[in-house]
Design a protein around this motif. Structure first.
Motif, PDB file in Angstrom:
ATOM      1  N   ASN A  89      -8.921   1.876  -5.269  1.00 48.78           N
ATOM      2  CA  ASN A  89      -8.300   1.630  -6.140  1.00 48.78           C
ATOM      3  C   ASN A  89      -7.019   1.979  -5.820  1.00 48.78           C
ATOM      4  OD1 ASN A  89     -10.715   0.947  -8.361  1.00 48.78           O
ATOM      5  ND2 ASN A  89     -11.206   2.714  -7.163  1.00 48.78           N
ATOM      6  N   ALA A  90      -6.042   1.094  -5.593  1.00 47.16           N
ATOM      7  CA  ALA A  90      -4.870   1.515  -4.909  1.00 47.16           C
ATOM      8  C   ALA A  90      -3.648   1.201  -6.053  1.00 47.16           C
ATOM      9  CB  ALA A  90      -4.404   0.800  -3.505  1.00 47.16           C
ATOM     10  N   GLU A  91      -3.927   0.482  -6.961  1.00 42.94           N
ATOM     11  CA  GLU A  91      -2.644   0.120  -7.966  1.00 42.94           C
ATOM     12  C   GLU A  91      -2.694   1.121  -9.265  1.00 42.94           C
ATOM     13  OE1 GLU A  91      -0.424  -3.087 -10.286  1.00 42.94           O
ATOM     14  OE2 GLU A  91      -2.746  -3.240  -9.861  1.00 42.94           O
ATOM     15  N   THR A  92      -3.952   0.913 -10.121  1.00 44.43           N
ATOM     16  CA  THR A  92      -3.822   1.561 -11.279  1.00 44.43           C
ATOM     17  C   THR A  92      -5.185   2.368 -11.551  1.00 44.43           C
ATOM     18  OG1 THR A  92      -4.928  -0.538 -12.366  1.00 44.43           O
ATOM     19  CG2 THR A  92      -2.586  -0.239 -12.352  1.00 44.43           C
ATOM     20  N   PRO A  93      -5.511   3.513 -10.420  1.00 49.84           N
ATOM     21  CA  PRO A  93      -6.606   4.056 -10.327  1.00 49.84           C
ATOM     22  C   PRO A  93      -6.881   4.942 -11.625  1.00 49.84           C
ATOM     23  CG  PRO A  93      -5.098   5.068  -8.822  1.00 49.84           C
ATOM     24  CD  PRO A  93      -4.509   3.615  -9.310  1.00 49.84           C
ATOM     25  N   ALA A  94      -7.984   5.155 -12.201  1.00 48.50           N
ATOM     26  CA  ALA A  94      -8.221   5.889 -13.474  1.00 48.50           C
ATOM     27  C   ALA A  94      -8.880   7.225 -13.137  1.00 48.50           C
ATOM     28  CB  ALA A  94      -8.974   5.082 -14.315  1.00 48.50           C
ATOM     29  N   ALA A  95      -9.254   7.980 -14.006  1.00 51.46           N
ATOM     30  CA  ALA A  95      -9.729   9.261 -13.952  1.00 51.46           C
ATOM     31  C   ALA A  95      -9.100  10.531 -13.178  1.00 51.46           C
ATOM     32  CB  ALA A  95     -11.141   9.276 -13.426  1.00 51.46           C
ATOM     33  N   LEU A  96      -7.741  10.407 -13.223  1.00 49.03           N
ATOM     34  CA  LEU A  96      -6.884  11.151 -12.370  1.00 49.03           C
ATOM     35  C   LEU A  96      -6.874  12.580 -13.139  1.00 49.03           C
ATOM     36  CD1 LEU A  96      -4.740  12.041 -10.254  1.00 49.03           C
ATOM     37  CD2 LEU A  96      -3.032  11.018 -11.665  1.00 49.03           C
ATOM     38  N   GLU A 115       8.362  -0.379   0.195  1.00 52.71           N
ATOM     39  CA  GLU A 115       8.262   0.340  -1.169  1.00 52.71           C
ATOM     40  C   GLU A 115       7.390   1.437  -1.054  1.00 52.71           C
ATOM     41  OE1 GLU A 115      10.315  -2.216  -4.580  1.00 52.71           O
ATOM     42  OE2 GLU A 115       8.149  -2.621  -4.004  1.00 52.71           O
ATOM     43  N   PRO A 116       7.705   2.933  -1.155  1.00 53.77           N
ATOM     44  CA  PRO A 116       6.565   3.880  -1.059  1.00 53.77           C
ATOM     45  C   PRO A 116       5.812   4.060  -2.107  1.00 53.77           C
ATOM     46  CG  PRO A 116       8.803   4.718  -1.738  1.00 53.77           C
ATOM     47  CD  PRO A 116       8.913   3.108  -1.279  1.00 53.77           C
ATOM     48  N   SER A 117       4.614   4.432  -2.107  1.00 57.14           N
ATOM     49  CA  SER A 117       3.361   4.692  -2.833  1.00 57.14           C
ATOM     50  C   SER A 117       3.153   5.848  -3.427  1.00 57.14           C
ATOM     51  CB  SER A 117       2.018   4.136  -2.191  1.00 57.14           C
ATOM     52  OG  SER A 117       0.882   4.385  -3.086  1.00 57.14           O
ATOM     53  N   LEU A 118       2.847   6.072  -4.513  1.00 59.69           N
ATOM     54  CA  LEU A 118       2.435   7.474  -4.999  1.00 59.69           C
ATOM     55  C   LEU A 118       1.005   7.904  -4.595  1.00 59.69           C
ATOM     56  CD1 LEU A 118       3.316  10.101  -6.811  1.00 59.69           C
ATOM     57  CD2 LEU A 118       2.414   9.044  -8.845  1.00 59.69           C
ATOM     58  N   TYR A 119       0.149   7.268  -5.219  1.00 59.98           N
ATOM     59  CA  TYR A 119      -1.380   7.500  -5.181  1.00 59.98           C
ATOM     60  C   TYR A 119      -2.271   6.449  -5.159  1.00 59.98           C
ATOM     61  CZ  TYR A 119      -1.928   6.514 -10.070  1.00 59.98           C
ATOM     62  OH  TYR A 119      -2.176   5.944 -11.191  1.00 59.98           O
ATOM     63  N   ILE A 132       6.382   1.610  -9.924  1.00 61.65           N
ATOM     64  CA  ILE A 132       5.303   2.434  -9.303  1.00 61.65           C
ATOM     65  C   ILE A 132       3.846   2.407  -9.943  1.00 61.65           C
ATOM     66  CG2 ILE A 132       4.708   5.016  -8.511  1.00 61.65           C
ATOM     67  CD1 ILE A 132       8.074   5.129  -9.968  1.00 61.65           C
ATOM     68  N   GLU A 133       2.904   1.819  -9.342  1.00 61.73           N
ATOM     69  CA  GLU A 133       3.011   1.488  -7.806  1.00 61.73           C
ATOM     70  C   GLU A 133       3.513   0.312  -7.582  1.00 61.73           C
ATOM     71  OE1 GLU A 133       0.837   3.290  -4.970  1.00 61.73           O
ATOM     72  OE2 GLU A 133       1.765   4.457  -6.610  1.00 61.73           O
ATOM     73  N   PRO A 134       4.339   0.235  -6.613  1.00 63.50           N
ATOM     74  CA  PRO A 134       4.780  -1.254  -5.948  1.00 63.50           C
ATOM     75  C   PRO A 134       3.882  -2.227  -6.015  1.00 63.50           C
ATOM     76  CG  PRO A 134       4.823   0.042  -4.113  1.00 63.50           C
ATOM     77  CD  PRO A 134       4.112   1.084  -5.345  1.00 63.50           C
ATOM     78  N   ALA A 135       4.494  -3.577  -6.108  1.00 63.67           N
ATOM     79  CA  ALA A 135       3.611  -4.724  -5.913  1.00 63.67           C
ATOM     80  C   ALA A 135       2.910  -4.763  -4.699  1.00 63.67           C
ATOM     81  CB  ALA A 135       4.672  -5.965  -6.162  1.00 63.67           C
ATOM     82  N   ARG A 136       3.477  -4.341  -3.769  1.00 67.69           N
ATOM     83  CA  ARG A 136       2.580  -4.701  -2.298  1.00 67.69           C
ATOM     84  C   ARG A 136       1.460  -3.632  -2.341  1.00 67.69           C
ATOM     85  NH1 ARG A 136       2.269  -0.054   1.062  1.00 67.69           N
ATOM     86  NH2 ARG A 136       3.470   1.863   0.138  1.00 67.69           N
ATOM     87  N   ARG A 137       0.970  -2.722  -3.149  1.00 70.05           N
ATOM     88  CA  ARG A 137      -0.187  -2.234  -3.520  1.00 70.05           C
ATOM     89  C   ARG A 137      -1.390  -3.214  -3.935  1.00 70.05           C
ATOM     90  NH1 ARG A 137      -1.371   2.532  -0.505  1.00 70.05           N
ATOM     91  NH2 ARG A 137      -2.322   3.554  -2.489  1.00 70.05           N
ATOM     92  N   MET A 138      -1.085  -4.531  -4.528  1.00 70.31           N
ATOM     93  CA  MET A 138      -2.070  -5.150  -4.809  1.00 70.31           C
ATOM     94  C   MET A 138      -2.916  -5.794  -3.796  1.00 70.31           C
ATOM     95  SD  MET A 138      -2.030  -5.936  -8.114  1.00 70.31           S
ATOM     96  CE  MET A 138      -2.702  -7.405  -8.127  1.00 70.31           C
ATOM     97  N   LEU A 139      -2.144  -5.773  -2.582  1.00 73.00           N
ATOM     98  CA  LEU A 139      -2.769  -5.970  -1.346  1.00 73.00           C
ATOM     99  C   LEU A 139      -3.929  -4.930  -0.857  1.00 73.00           C
ATOM    100  CD1 LEU A 139       0.249  -7.173   0.881  1.00 73.00           C
ATOM    101  CD2 LEU A 139      -1.737  -8.518   0.273  1.00 73.00           C
ATOM    102  N   HIS A 140      -3.450  -3.726  -1.260  1.00 71.07           N
ATOM    103  CA  HIS A 140      -4.558  -2.619  -0.979  1.00 71.07           C
ATOM    104  C   HIS A 140      -5.745  -2.641  -1.916  1.00 71.07           C
ATOM    105  CE1 HIS A 140      -0.604  -1.418   0.708  1.00 71.07           C
ATOM    106  NE2 HIS A 140      -1.402  -0.626   1.717  1.00 71.07           N
ATOM    107  N   ALA A 141      -5.233  -2.976  -3.187  1.00 71.33           N
ATOM    108  CA  ALA A 141      -6.337  -2.909  -4.228  1.00 71.33           C
ATOM    109  C   ALA A 141      -7.597  -4.134  -4.550  1.00 71.33           C
ATOM    110  CB  ALA A 141      -5.343  -2.577  -5.509  1.00 71.33           C
ATOM    111  N   SER A 142      -6.557  -5.184  -3.977  1.00 71.74           N
ATOM    112  CA  SER A 142      -7.882  -6.385  -4.139  1.00 71.74           C
ATOM    113  C   SER A 142      -8.871  -6.441  -3.309  1.00 71.74           C
ATOM    114  CB  SER A 142      -6.821  -7.772  -3.579  1.00 71.74           C
ATOM    115  OG  SER A 142      -7.990  -8.910  -3.626  1.00 71.74           O
TER     116      SER A 142
END
Length: 387
Positions: free
Chosen positions: A123-130, A100-104, A255-265
Motif C-alpha cells: 500500500n504505497a500511495e494512500t495507506p491507512a491505519a498509520l 520525486e521522493p516518497s514519504l511512506y 505527496i505521495e507523488p504520482a509515481r507511487r501508483m506503480l508501487h501501489a497497483s
C-alpha cells in the motif's frame, strides 16, 4: 526435544474499555465507528525478536525489488495491466523520471508461526491505519500494566519527523483528505504534527476545497497556491474527476507523488513474479487465472481496503463487495495463501502484518485482524508486543 516459541501468538488480556477513550486525546476518536469495535480491547499479539527481524529484512529486500520492478515497467512503457488511463500513465511516468521522493508506505505481510513471511501487497500511495500504528498503540504499550512483552516495534514517529527534511519541500505544506472521513482526517492531523516537529508549517484543506486558478494552478479557497500538498486521496480518483484534466498543468508537489501508483497497483505483483520467480517472499501472480495452480485470489489492480476481492478454488469460494462509482481495473491473480487463524473466545481471527516503510526503511508494525480470511476496512486493529 526443545519447544520453539512460535513467531506470533494472540494473547487474551483483561478487557480495557477505558483505553480507547483515553486515546481520544491523540486524535483516535474513531475507535467505535457505528458501534463496531475497531480497537481490540481484550487482546494483543506477541511476537519474537526473530519474527520482527524477519519482517524488517523482508521490508528492505522487497522495497529494493519493487524499485527494480518499477524501473522495468517504465522502461517497457506498458501500463495496461496497471489500470491507468493514458493521462494518468503520463503523469506516473513523468513523476518517476523526476524521481520525486516518497514519504511512506505499508507492506501487508503474512507471518506464519514458523517465522516465514510472504508479501500480499504494498500500500504505497494512500495507506491507512498509520495513527493507530505509530501513536495509539505506543500509548497503549506505555499505559497497559497487564500486558506481556518488553518492547514494541515502533519507531514510526521518529522516522517520519526525520524524513520530512529529506523531501525537499517548501516551508508550508498543505494536507488534504475527504471532509467526512474522521479516520482520514485524524491520520492527516497526525502527519501534520510530524511535519511541524520537523520545522514545517502545516495547514489542513478538505480535498473538495482545492480549486484551479489560471496563472496560479491549484489553490486554496483564499487563492493561496498549493506549492506542496499531502493528499490522502488516490491519484486514480482525481484522474476521473472533472479537474483531472488539469493535473498535468499544475505545479504542485504532491505527496505521495504520482509515481507511487506503480508501487501501489497490484499489477506490480505480476512484474515481481516475472523478475524474481520462486522468490521465498513472493506468491505467484499473473494476469491469467490459468497460470496460477490451485486456489487463487483475484484483486483489482487499483483496489483499496479489500474491495472487489474474489477467492476461487478453495471449496468455499468467497468475495468482497466491489467499490461503487470507481473505474474498473484489470484483475490480478495471486496464489491463495490464507492467513493463519488464531483462536479467540468468538472463533478464529486472521491477522495481517502491516509493516510501515518511511522512505526506504522499515520503521514499525501495525496489525489488523478480521473474522474472515480476506482483510477489509472493517477489521480490528490489535496492538502488539515483542518478547
Amino acid at each position: 526435544m526443545t519447544h520453539r516459541q512460535p513467531a506470533i501468538a494472540r494473547r487474551h488480556l483483561p478487557r480495557d474499555d477505558a483505553f480507547p477513550s483515553r486515546a481520544e486525546a491523540l486524535g483516535f476518536g474513531f475507535h467505535s465507528p457505528e458501534g463496531r469495535e475497531y480497537w481490540a480491547r481484550d487482546a494483543c499479539y506477541v511476537l519474537t525478536q526473530d519474527a520482527v527481524a524477519a519482517m524488517e529484512a523482508a521490508g528492505r529486500e522487497l522495497n529494493a525489488m519493487i524499485a527494480a520492478a518499477v524501473d522495468h515497467v517504465v522502461a517497457r512503457g506498458d501500463y495496461r495491466a496497471f489500470g491507468f488511463s493514458p493521462r494518468l500513465a503520463a503523469l506516473v511516468e513523468h513523476s518517476h523520471r523526476l524521481g520525486e521522493p516518497s514519504l511512506y508506505g505499508r507492506f501487508d505481510f503474512r507471518l506464519d508461526a514458523d517465522g516465514s513471511v510472504k508479501l500480499f501487497e504494498f500500500n504505497a500511495e494512500t495507506p491507512a491505519a498509520l495513527l493507530e500504528a505509530a501513536s495509539v498503540q505506543l500509548a497503549w504499550f506505555e499505559d497497559t500494566r497487564d500486558r506481556p512483552g518488553s518492547d514494541q516495534w515502533n519507531a514510526i514517529d521518529d522516522a517520519l519527523v526525520a524524513r520530512w527534511p529529506r523531501m525537499n519541500l517548501p516551508h508550508l505544506i498543505h494536507f488534504s483528505a475527504e471532509r467526512g472521513r474522521e479516520d482520514e482526517i485524524a491520520q492527516v492531523a497526525y502527519l501534520m504534527a510530524t511535519a511541524r516537529a520537523a520545522g514545517h508549517d502545516a495547514a489542513f484543506l478538505p480535498v473538495d476545497d482545492i480549486s484551479w486558478q489560471d496563472g496560479a494552478g491549484f489553490v486554496t479557497p483564499d487563492g493561496t497556491p498549493l506549492a506542496a500538498c499531502f493528499k490522502l486521496y488516490p491519484w486514480d480518483w482525481l484522474d476521473i474527476e472533472e479537474g483531472g484534466r488539469l493535473l498535468p498543468l499544475g505545479r504542485t508537489r504532491w505527496i505521495e507523488p504520482a509515481r507511487r501508483m506503480l508501487h501501489a497497483s497490484k499489477a506490480i505483483l505480476v512484474t515481481l513474479w516475472e523478475m524474481f520467480p520462486g522468490h521465498p517472499l513472493l506468491l505467484p501472480a499473473s494476469l491469467d487465472r490459468a497460470a496460477i495452480d490451485g486456489p487463487a485470489i483475484g484483486k483489482p489492480a487499483l483496489g483499496l481496503e479489500g474491495w472487489g476481492m474474489r477467492v476461487e478454488g478453495t471449496g468455499r469460494d468467497e468475495s468482497t463487495e466491489a467499490a461503487e462509482g470507481l473505474p474498473a481495473s484489470p484483475t490480478i491473480w495471486q496464489q491463495w495463501c490464507p492467513l493463519p487463524g488464531h483462536a479467540t473466545p468468538h472463533g478464529d481471527a486472521y491477522p495481517v502484518m502491516g509493516v510501515w516503510m518511511v522512505g526506504d526503511e522499515p520503521a514499525g508494525l501495525g496489525i489488523r485482524e478480521g473474522d474472515d480470511r480476506v482483510t477489509t476496512f472493517e477489521d480490528r486493529f490489535v496492538p502488539h508486543v515483542i518478547l
